[in-house]
Design a protein around this motif. Structure first.
Motif, PDB file in Angstrom:
ATOM      1  N   CYS A   1     -13.094 -11.570  -9.033  1.00 37.67           N
ATOM      2  CA  CYS A   1     -13.880 -11.242  -7.831  1.00 37.67           C
ATOM      3  C   CYS A   1     -15.256 -10.725  -8.233  1.00 37.67           C
ATOM      4  N   GLY A   2     -16.290 -11.444  -7.838  1.00 39.32           N
ATOM      5  CA  GLY A   2     -17.647 -10.918  -8.053  1.00 39.32           C
ATOM      6  C   GLY A   2     -18.158 -11.039  -9.474  1.00 39.32           C
ATOM      7  N   GLY A   3     -17.695 -12.030 -10.238  1.00 38.18           N
ATOM      8  CA  GLY A   3     -18.230 -12.287 -11.583  1.00 38.18           C
ATOM      9  C   GLY A   3     -18.256 -11.031 -12.433  1.00 38.18           C
ATOM     10  N   GLY A   4     -19.460 -10.601 -12.820  1.00 35.77           N
ATOM     11  CA  GLY A   4     -19.579  -9.461 -13.739  1.00 35.77           C
ATOM     12  C   GLY A   4     -19.559  -8.099 -13.074  1.00 35.77           C
ATOM     13  N   ILE A   5     -19.542  -8.043 -11.746  1.00 41.71           N
ATOM     14  CA  ILE A   5     -19.630  -6.735 -11.065  1.00 41.71           C
ATOM     15  C   ILE A   5     -18.290  -5.990 -11.204  1.00 41.71           C
ATOM     16  N   PRO A   6     -18.325  -4.730 -11.602  1.00 39.44           N
ATOM     17  CA  PRO A   6     -17.052  -3.995 -11.772  1.00 39.44           C
ATOM     18  C   PRO A   6     -16.459  -3.535 -10.427  1.00 39.44           C
ATOM     19  N   ILE A   7     -16.127  -4.482  -9.571  1.00 40.11           N
ATOM     20  CA  ILE A   7     -15.667  -4.150  -8.219  1.00 40.11           C
ATOM     21  C   ILE A   7     -14.271  -3.566  -8.249  1.00 40.11           C
ATOM     22  N   ILE A   8     -13.364  -4.272  -8.949  1.00 37.55           N
ATOM     23  CA  ILE A   8     -11.956  -3.845  -8.925  1.00 37.55           C
ATOM     24  C   ILE A   8     -11.834  -2.465  -9.570  1.00 37.55           C
ATOM     25  N   GLU A   9     -12.538  -2.306 -10.689  1.00 35.59           N
ATOM     26  CA  GLU A   9     -12.535  -1.024 -11.391  1.00 35.59           C
ATOM     27  C   GLU A   9     -12.912   0.114 -10.434  1.00 35.59           C
ATOM     28  N   GLU A  10     -13.983  -0.077  -9.666  1.00 38.18           N
ATOM     29  CA  GLU A  10     -14.482   0.995  -8.791  1.00 38.18           C
ATOM     30  C   GLU A  10     -13.570   1.189  -7.580  1.00 38.18           C
ATOM     31  N   ILE A  11     -13.056   0.083  -7.029  1.00 41.47           N
ATOM     32  CA  ILE A  11     -12.135   0.227  -5.890  1.00 41.47           C
ATOM     33  C   ILE A  11     -10.907   1.034  -6.326  1.00 41.47           C
ATOM     34  N   LEU A  12     -10.384   0.747  -7.514  1.00 42.96           N
ATOM     35  CA  LEU A  12      -9.190   1.460  -7.971  1.00 42.96           C
ATOM     36  C   LEU A  12      -9.495   2.917  -8.277  1.00 42.96           C
ATOM     37  N   ARG A  13     -10.656   3.132  -8.894  1.00 46.93           N
ATOM     38  CA  ARG A  13     -11.026   4.527  -9.226  1.00 46.93           C
ATOM     39  C   ARG A  13     -11.198   5.352  -7.963  1.00 46.93           C
ATOM     40  N   ILE A  14     -11.922   4.790  -6.981  1.00 49.30           N
ATOM     41  CA  ILE A  14     -12.192   5.545  -5.755  1.00 49.30           C
ATOM     42  C   ILE A  14     -10.933   5.588  -4.876  1.00 49.30           C
ATOM     43  N   GLY A  15     -10.182   4.478  -4.869  1.00 47.74           N
ATOM     44  CA  GLY A  15      -8.954   4.418  -4.056  1.00 47.74           C
ATOM     45  C   GLY A  15      -7.874   5.366  -4.553  1.00 47.74           C
ATOM     46  N   ALA A  16      -7.980   5.864  -5.792  1.00 47.06           N
ATOM     47  CA  ALA A  16      -7.001   6.827  -6.300  1.00 47.06           C
ATOM     48  C   ALA A  16      -7.146   8.160  -5.560  1.00 47.06           C
ATOM     49  N   LEU A  17      -8.298   8.410  -4.971  1.00 44.00           N
ATOM     50  CA  LEU A  17      -8.545   9.664  -4.257  1.00 44.00           C
ATOM     51  C   LEU A  17      -8.761   9.422  -2.767  1.00 44.00           C
ATOM     52  N   ASP A  18      -9.577   8.408  -2.456  1.00 41.51           N
ATOM     53  CA  ASP A  18      -9.984   8.167  -1.064  1.00 41.51           C
ATOM     54  C   ASP A  18      -9.057   7.194  -0.359  1.00 41.51           C
ATOM     55  N   ASP A  19      -9.091   7.264   0.985  1.00 39.80           N
ATOM     56  CA  ASP A  19      -8.466   6.219   1.798  1.00 39.80           C
ATOM     57  C   ASP A  19      -9.583   5.210   2.084  1.00 39.80           C
ATOM     58  N   ILE A  20      -9.455   3.988   1.605  1.00 42.60           N
ATOM     59  CA  ILE A  20     -10.511   2.981   1.804  1.00 42.60           C
ATOM     60  C   ILE A  20     -10.219   2.227   3.107  1.00 42.60           C
ATOM     61  N   SER A  21     -11.199   2.229   4.011  1.00 40.24           N
ATOM     62  CA  SER A  21     -10.962   1.654   5.339  1.00 40.24           C
ATOM     63  C   SER A  21     -11.710   0.338   5.549  1.00 40.24           C
ATOM     64  N   ARG A  22     -12.566  -0.049   4.608  1.00 37.54           N
ATOM     65  CA  ARG A  22     -13.303  -1.310   4.786  1.00 37.54           C
ATOM     66  C   ARG A  22     -13.744  -1.837   3.429  1.00 37.54           C
TER      67      ARG A  22
END
Ligand code: HSE
Length: 357
Positions: free
Chosen positions: A114-135
Motif C-alpha cells: 500500500c502506497g509504495g515507499g510510504i510507511p503507511i502500515i507502520e504508522e497506522i499500527l504504531r498509532i492504532g496501538a494507542l488511538d481508536d482510528i475512525s477514518r
C-alpha cells in the motif's frame, strides 16, 4: 539470514539491488521464468525455494493473486516469514494468511503493498496501538494519479498518460486494475482492516477513472476544484463503510496538489487527530525500499510490533458514507455513496463524490 525472492520484475529486481548494501541478509534464490534465467541464483522451480530449510524468509514480488497466494501459504506453513508487495494476493487471502502466520509463529509483513515507499502500515499500527482510528482515506494508486495529473496539467490524452505510466514502471502488468479502482480497493481493504483492527467487507462500491474527461477537469478547475481517485474508509463505533471513487476536492487541498505517481494517505486517531503521509506510491525503488524495511524488521527481531490480531468484530454499514454525489449531470445532496454510485453504474453515466461540507 537467507532469503528467497519470488519474481524479478520491477519490485524483485530492485529489492535484490537494495539488499546489496545490507549486511546479514543474503539472497539464496530468485524465482524467475524459465526463458529468463540469466544468473546462477535464478531458478524456475518454486519448490526449491519454498522447501529449502536454509531459507528463513520469502519475498513475494509477483503480480496477481495466483500463484502468489499459494506460494505465501506454503512458505508460512513451512515456518518461513513472508514479506510481500502483492496487494492483490494479500487482500485475497487476508484472513487465511494471517491465521497461518499466527499458527506457525512467523511474520507476515506487507508495507510495500500500500502506497509504495510510504510507511503507511507502520504508522497506522504504531498509532492504532494507542488511538481508536475512525477514518483512513487517500490517493492510493500512482498510475491513476499520474494519468489524472498529466491530463489536467499537461493536456495529455488518457491513452498517452497510461502508456507513460506503464513505461515508468508504475502500472500493474494489467493496468485495468489501476484505472478501474481495483488496485485501490485492495489497498483500502488492507489499510482499513489494520486501522480498525478487524476483518472488513471486500464487496464494496468501486468506481475508477475511465469516465473522467478533460472537459470535466476543465469545468472543475473553473470552480477551484479537482478530481482524484481515492479509497475511503470510515468507522463509527463498531460500524464501518468503505468505497473507491473519484472524489471532487478543493484545489487548495493537499490532495488536489498531489502530483504524478505520488500518493497521500490520511487517517484520524482520537488522540493524535488527523495525520497525512505523502510520498511515491509506485515505482521500483520506493516499493523495494518498503520491502527491504520489512525484511530488516524480521532480521532485527522487531517484526512482532508490526503485526495485528484483528480483535474487533465490525459491522459493514454503507450508509455511513454520505455526501454530495454527482451522477451524470445530476447532483444528489447528502446521498448514500453506495446507492448513488450503483445508480450511476446502472445508468452508465460518470460518478464522483464530494464530502459534505
Ligand atoms: N500500480 C500500482 C500503482 C503500483 O500505480 O500505484 C503500486 O501499488
Amino acid at each position: 539470514m537467507n532469503i528467497g525472492i519470488l519474481g524479478y520484475g520491477t519490485v524483485g529486481r530492485n529489492v535484490h539491488k537494495l539488499l546489496g548494501a545490507v549486511d546479514g541478509v543474503s539472497v539464496k534464490y530468485v524465482l524467475e521464468q524459465r526463458g529468463k534465467l540469466t544468473e546462477s541464483f535464478m531458478t524456475p522451480d518454486p519448490e526449491l525455494i519454498l522447501s529449502d530449510p536454509d531459507i528463513e524468509l520469502i519475498v513475494d514480488a509477483l503480480p496477481g493473486i495466483h500463484p502468489s497466494y499459494e506460494y505465501m501459504k506454503e512458505a508460512l506453513s513451512h515456518g518461513k516469514h513472508v514479506v510481500s508487495s502483492n496487494k492483490a494476493a494479500i487482500c485475497f487471502g487476508f484472513t487465511e494468511l494471517h491465521e497461518l502466520a499466527k499458527e506457525n509463529h512467523v511474520s507476515l509483513l506487507y508495507e510495500a503493498s500500500c502506497g509504495g515507499g510510504i510507511p503507511i502500515i507502520e504508522e497506522i499500527l504504531r498509532i492504532g496501538a494507542l488511538d481508536d482510528i475512525s477514518r483512513v482515506s487517500g490517493i492510493l494508486n500512482g498510475t491513476s494519479n499520474y494519468m489524472l495529473w498529466q491530463m489536467d496539467k499537461a493536456g495529455m490524452s488518457y491513452e498517452d498518460a497510461l502508456r507513460d505510466a506503464q513505461r515508468l514502471g508504475y502500472a500493474e502488468a494489467d493496468p485495468t486494475a489501476d484505472v478501474s479502482g481495483f488496485d485501490v480497493k485492495n489497498k483500502i481493504i488492507i489499510l482499513s482492516s489494520l486501522a480498525f483492527d478487524g476483518y472488513v467487507e471486500k464487496d464494496i462500491p468501486m468506481i475508477g477513472i475511465e469516465a473522467i474527461t478533460k472537459e470535466m477537469m476543465d469545468g472543475l478547475r473553473a470552480q477551484q476544484k479537482a478530481v482524484k481517485l481515492m479509497g475511503i474508509a470510515v468507522k463509527e463505533g463498531d460500524r464501518y463503510a468503505l468505497a473507491v471513487t473519484p472524489v471532487i476536492v478543493s484545489s487548495l487541498s493537499l490532495e488536489a496538489n498531489v502530483p504524478l505517481n505520488f500518493n497521500i494517505v490520511s487517517f484520524e486517531g482520537n488522540y493524535v487527530g488527523e495525520v497525512k503521509l505523502y510520498g511515491q506510491g509506485a515505482g521500483g525503488d520506493p516499493t523495494a525500499d518498503a520491502v527491504v524495511r520489512d525484511i530488516l524488521k524480521v532480521a532485527r527481531g522487531d517484526a512482532a510490533c508490526y503485526e495485528r490480531h484483528f480483535t474487533k468484530t465490525l459491522a459493514y454499514d454503507p450508509s455511513l458514507l454520505r455526501g454530495r454525489c454527482h451522477v451524470g449531470d445530476r447532483v444528489l445532496e447528502d446521498a448514500v455513496l453506495a446507492e448513488a454510485s450503483a445508480q450511476a453504474i446502472r445508468e452508465q453515466v460518470p460518478f464522483a463524490f464530494e464530502f459534505n461540507a
